[in-house]
Design an enzyme around this catalytic site. Sequence first.
Site, PDB file in Angstrom:
ATOM      1  N   CYS A 282       0.829  -1.212   0.000  1.00 47.27           N
ATOM      2  CA  CYS A 282       0.000   0.000   0.000  1.00 47.27           C
ATOM      3  C   CYS A 282       0.859   1.256   0.000  1.00 47.27           C
ATOM      4  CB  CYS A 282      -0.916  -0.005   1.220  1.00 47.27           C
ATOM      5  SG  CYS A 282      -0.043  -0.241   2.779  1.00 47.27           S
ATOM      6  N   PHE A 326       6.967   2.821   4.559  1.00 47.93           N
ATOM      7  CA  PHE A 326       6.380   4.122   4.867  1.00 47.93           C
ATOM      8  C   PHE A 326       6.487   5.058   3.673  1.00 47.93           C
ATOM      9  CE2 PHE A 326       7.259   2.168   8.873  1.00 47.93           C
ATOM     10  CZ  PHE A 326       6.061   2.360   9.521  1.00 47.93           C
ATOM     11  N   TYR A 328       6.799   8.262   3.492  1.00 44.17           N
ATOM     12  CA  TYR A 328       7.906   9.230   3.598  1.00 44.17           C
ATOM     13  C   TYR A 328       9.169   8.625   2.976  1.00 44.17           C
ATOM     14  CZ  TYR A 328      11.438  12.139   6.054  1.00 44.17           C
ATOM     15  OH  TYR A 328      12.497  12.950   6.370  1.00 44.17           O
ATOM     16  N   TYR A 374       7.067  15.369   6.113  1.00 42.47           N
ATOM     17  CA  TYR A 374       5.770  15.254   6.763  1.00 42.47           C
ATOM     18  C   TYR A 374       5.094  16.623   6.755  1.00 42.47           C
ATOM     19  CZ  TYR A 374       6.994  10.683   8.717  1.00 42.47           C
ATOM     20  OH  TYR A 374       7.322   9.374   8.879  1.00 42.47           O
ATOM     21  N   HIS A 434      -2.145   1.084   7.256  1.00 43.20           N
ATOM     22  CA  HIS A 434      -2.426   1.041   5.815  1.00 43.20           C
ATOM     23  C   HIS A 434      -2.277   2.432   5.212  1.00 43.20           C
ATOM     24  CE1 HIS A 434      -4.161  -0.251   2.073  1.00 43.20           C
ATOM     25  NE2 HIS A 434      -5.289   0.406   2.229  1.00 43.20           N
ATOM     26  N   ASN A 456      -8.184   4.421  -2.266  1.00 44.64           N
ATOM     27  CA  ASN A 456      -7.590   3.184  -1.762  1.00 44.64           C
ATOM     28  C   ASN A 456      -6.966   2.422  -2.937  1.00 44.64           C
ATOM     29  OD1 ASN A 456      -6.927   1.162   0.022  1.00 44.64           O
ATOM     30  ND2 ASN A 456      -9.030   0.733   0.667  1.00 44.64           N
TER      31      ASN A 456
END
Length: 493
Positions: A282, A326, A328, A374, A434, A456
């Site tokens: 994801c 992640f 990022y 972020y 997720h 999604n």
Amino acid sequence: MRTASALLVALLALLGVAAVARADIPVHCLYDQIVGTWRFDMGANNGDNSLVCNDDTFNPVKSLHLRFAEPNIVYNSSGIQVADWTMIYDEGISVRMMDGAKFTQLFFAFFPYTVDPISGNVTSFCNETVLSTYHDAPYGSGQLPLGWGCFKGYKASYFTEQEAANTVSPVTTYAPKPQAASPDAIFHADHEYIARLNAAQNLWTAGPNPALVGRPMREVQAMAGRKLKTSVEAHLPPAKLRTAAKASADAFAAYPAELNWRNVSGIDYVGPMRDQLSCGSCYAFSGTEMLQARIRVKSQNKLTPLLSPQRVVSCSAYSQGCDGGFEYLVSKFGQDYGFVDESCFPYQSGLIPEVPCSAGCALPRLYTVDDFNYVGGYYGNCSELGMIDHLVNYGPLSVSFLVLDSFMTYRSGVYTCDTTPGTVGFNPFETVSHAVLLIGYGVDPTTNTKYWRVANSWGRHSTDYGGDFLIRRGTDECAIESAASWATPSLNI
Ligand SMILES: *[C@@H]1O[C@H](CO)[C@@H](O)[C@H](O)[C@H]1NC(C)=O
Ligand SMILES: *[C@@H]1O[C@H](CO)[C@@H](O)[C@H](O)[C@H]1NC(C)=O
Ligand SMILES: *[C@@H]1O[C@H](CO)[C@@H](O)[C@H](O)[C@H]1NC(C)=O
Ligand SMILES: *[C@@H]1O[C@H](CO)[C@@H](O)[C@H](O)[C@H]1NC(C)=O
Ligand SMILES: *[C@@H]1O[C@H](CO)[C@@H](O)[C@H](O)[C@H]1NC(C)=O
């Protein structure tokens, strides 16, 4: 497509070919274990992005003595700010050395851990980093960073007064979370549970989700995101005290009442819905879809590339393939190595067990990231207003949230998690599992509920539910406002 993949998975299972899983990173380090003083031992930085660091060849030539202070400031031993820093969730640290406002060198590392072979207990060493790479900041737009070297961080007491006050143990041990459902069990629609969810509230409608029903739990779990590490992580409400004050109504008035990047005056800036299949990728979809949407926004839809999540899944050492990662760090991969077109490296994870990095095309066109971070400048400073500001001005954001059982039944309406945030000191950590793509926001006219619009990656067809969903906004539902991240595409148009 789906039937073929399910069949293939069933076939492979029959043949006893287990999907080769690179280990997920079970490390669990929190902010208050990291603040304090560190020494970074650094090797020579004459490599390029093919550099691989290992203990045998690591040869430090200098050390930096740094103090990580709240909320995101790094001082040198003269007390001068020389860098900023952020936690990457509970797994790693990113440090950007600066000269004035200009970033000079970028560091990233995970924290080390051990797994007890008998009990399975995981011990995290939050007073060290693993041996990792650092490199110069990119010299210009679209240029891959140069000046790569290896470094390793050690927490130590170089500034004794501050250190003495920090009594937090740098080492944590936890028992692994027991597996909830058998991986071979088939996910079915629980009609009694669905009826209870629909009776309990009127904001959203639960029902059997055609994107999930009939799949083995192993696949459903991969789609729900990474496995939670600890029972603590799974059950505690998020502990947080935002540094950012709640924004005033006036601040919101400066932005449109609603936005949907899938349809801005009839134009789609998001691109096709995709299916991650039975692979915990994801984060790779969210990260590449975020950049490709921002390429559309920045180029006013003159450029509409489809970026390859497979390259991230197969090639990035900053994430764990089908075991998670992640967003990022997907953007960091885009900055350090570049993304490629889907046609160069088509998505195959979930269809075949392991897709090697070498399966991508030989001479790709690279799409790189100029800058990324972020929302709020560091993990723990995200806010509804900050998210809206980025969304309106630059395009979609990567966000992640905790997938609860109830989300597996979402069909329509504004989804809510009904969790209550706690307030225990500054602890930016909030459990998420997720990653998805934030593409808009608005207000539901019938219930007057503010929502986020989210894409999604559970299906190509809007008739499967897998596509866009709405989730309540302003209340940090399932931590969806805890770790939004952005990236800016390198584009000279
Ligand atoms: C700290 O940084 C400042 C500004 O770059 C520099 O002048 C000073 O020498 C540094 N102190 C140490 C101990 O490196
Ligand atoms: C980190 O903590 C562990 C356990 O207390 C210790 O064995 C190790 O030497 C520490 N590492 C550093 C760099 O202090
Ligand atoms: C594993 O961790 C659990 C919970 O922290 C603890 O009760 C148990 O004693 C640990 N087992 C070992 C072998 O360290
Ligand atoms: C886009 O939005 C307009 C007006 O808001 C609507 O009329 C149109 O049907 C939408 N297009 C799509 C493809 O949803
Ligand atoms: C943290 O967020 C607040 C509110 O959005 C913002 O004013 C502040 O500049 C942010 N901090 C950093 C270091 O960016």
